[in-house]
Design a protein around this motif. Structure first.
Motif, short mmCIF file in Angstrom:
data_model
loop_
_atom_site.label_atom_id
_atom_site.label_comp_id
_atom_site.label_asym_id
_atom_site.label_seq_id
_atom_site.Cartn_x
_atom_site.Cartn_y
_atom_site.Cartn_z
N PRO A 70 -32.47 -49.65 -32.63
CA PRO A 70 -31.80 -49.55 -33.92
C PRO A 70 -31.19 -50.88 -34.33
CG PRO A 70 -30.73 -48.14 -32.26
CD PRO A 70 -31.85 -48.86 -31.60
N SER A 71 -31.13 -51.08 -35.62
CA SER A 71 -30.48 -52.26 -36.13
C SER A 71 -29.69 -51.87 -37.36
CB SER A 71 -31.52 -53.33 -36.47
OG SER A 71 -32.37 -52.86 -37.47
N GLY B 261 -19.46 -47.19 -30.22
CA GLY B 261 -20.22 -47.23 -31.46
C GLY B 261 -21.60 -47.79 -31.25
N SER B 262 -22.07 -48.55 -32.24
CA SER B 262 -23.41 -49.10 -32.15
C SER B 262 -23.50 -50.41 -32.93
CB SER B 262 -24.44 -48.11 -32.71
OG SER B 262 -24.15 -47.81 -34.06
N ASN B 263 -24.50 -51.20 -32.55
CA ASN B 263 -24.83 -52.46 -33.22
C ASN B 263 -23.71 -53.49 -33.22
OD1 ASN B 263 -27.43 -51.49 -33.85
ND2 ASN B 263 -26.62 -50.44 -35.64
N SER C 83 -20.11 -61.98 -29.93
CA SER C 83 -20.95 -61.47 -31.01
C SER C 83 -20.15 -61.16 -32.27
CB SER C 83 -21.67 -60.19 -30.56
OG SER C 83 -22.55 -60.46 -29.50
N GLY C 84 -18.84 -61.02 -32.12
CA GLY C 84 -18.02 -60.67 -33.27
C GLY C 84 -16.56 -60.64 -32.92
N SER D 231 -22.06 -60.47 -37.07
CA SER D 231 -22.99 -61.12 -38.00
C SER D 231 -23.80 -60.10 -38.79
CB SER D 231 -23.93 -62.06 -37.24
OG SER D 231 -24.71 -61.33 -36.32
N ARG D 232 -23.87 -58.85 -38.31
CA ARG D 232 -24.59 -57.78 -39.00
C ARG D 232 -23.74 -57.10 -40.07
NH1 ARG D 232 -27.37 -54.68 -33.88
NH2 ARG D 232 -28.75 -56.37 -33.29
N GLY D 233 -22.43 -57.39 -40.08
CA GLY D 233 -21.55 -56.77 -41.05
C GLY D 233 -20.25 -56.33 -40.40
N THR D 234 -19.48 -55.56 -41.14
CA THR D 234 -18.19 -55.05 -40.69
C THR D 234 -18.25 -53.53 -40.68
OG1 THR D 234 -17.06 -56.97 -41.63
CG2 THR D 234 -15.70 -55.04 -41.17
#
Length: 122
Positions: free
Chosen positions: A30-31, A57-59, A66-67, A112-115
């Protein structure tokens, strides 16, 4: 055209199409943006400054760095939580502590994928 020549051409074309569409290397999992499913297994998470927090959670990204985990400071800003060791950050969970200066308000994970959507943390 003979079938023996047509089959290799069809297979080569299918390979080009799959690769162009991102399907040539197999599943990647999943992404998308990160998401919090729960914090300490609670529907209304809470804890004092310095307490351990497990964010599931995920991602989130597969490694520390990573964040960021951000807690509310109670006056419209945020306080960044410290991640103690590399094993405390995975794609599916983060272990951290409630930082000094955190107050009742929103908790988010930023990558980097969002918040993530905000979770109220008391």
């Amino acid at each position: 055209m003979r079938a023996s020549k047509l089959i290799p051409m069809v297979l080569a074309s299918a390979s080009v199409i799959l690769t162009a569409c991102g399907g040539g290397s197999g599943p990647t999992g999943p992404s998308g943006p990160p998401a919090i499913t729960d914090v300490n297994g609670a529907t209304a998470p809470s804890g004092p400054n310095g307490s351990t927090v497990l964010i599931a959670g995920s991602n989130f990204g597969s490694s520390q760095g990573s964040g960021l985990v951000l807690f509310s400071d109670g006056v419209g800003g945020t306080v960044t939580a410290t991640i103690a060791s590399a094993g405390d950050w995975t794609d599916g969970f983060i272990i951290t502590t409630v930082p000094n200066g955190a107050a009742t308000g929103n908790l988010v994970v930023q990558t980097s994928r969002g918040t993530t959507p905000e979770v109220l943390f008391t």
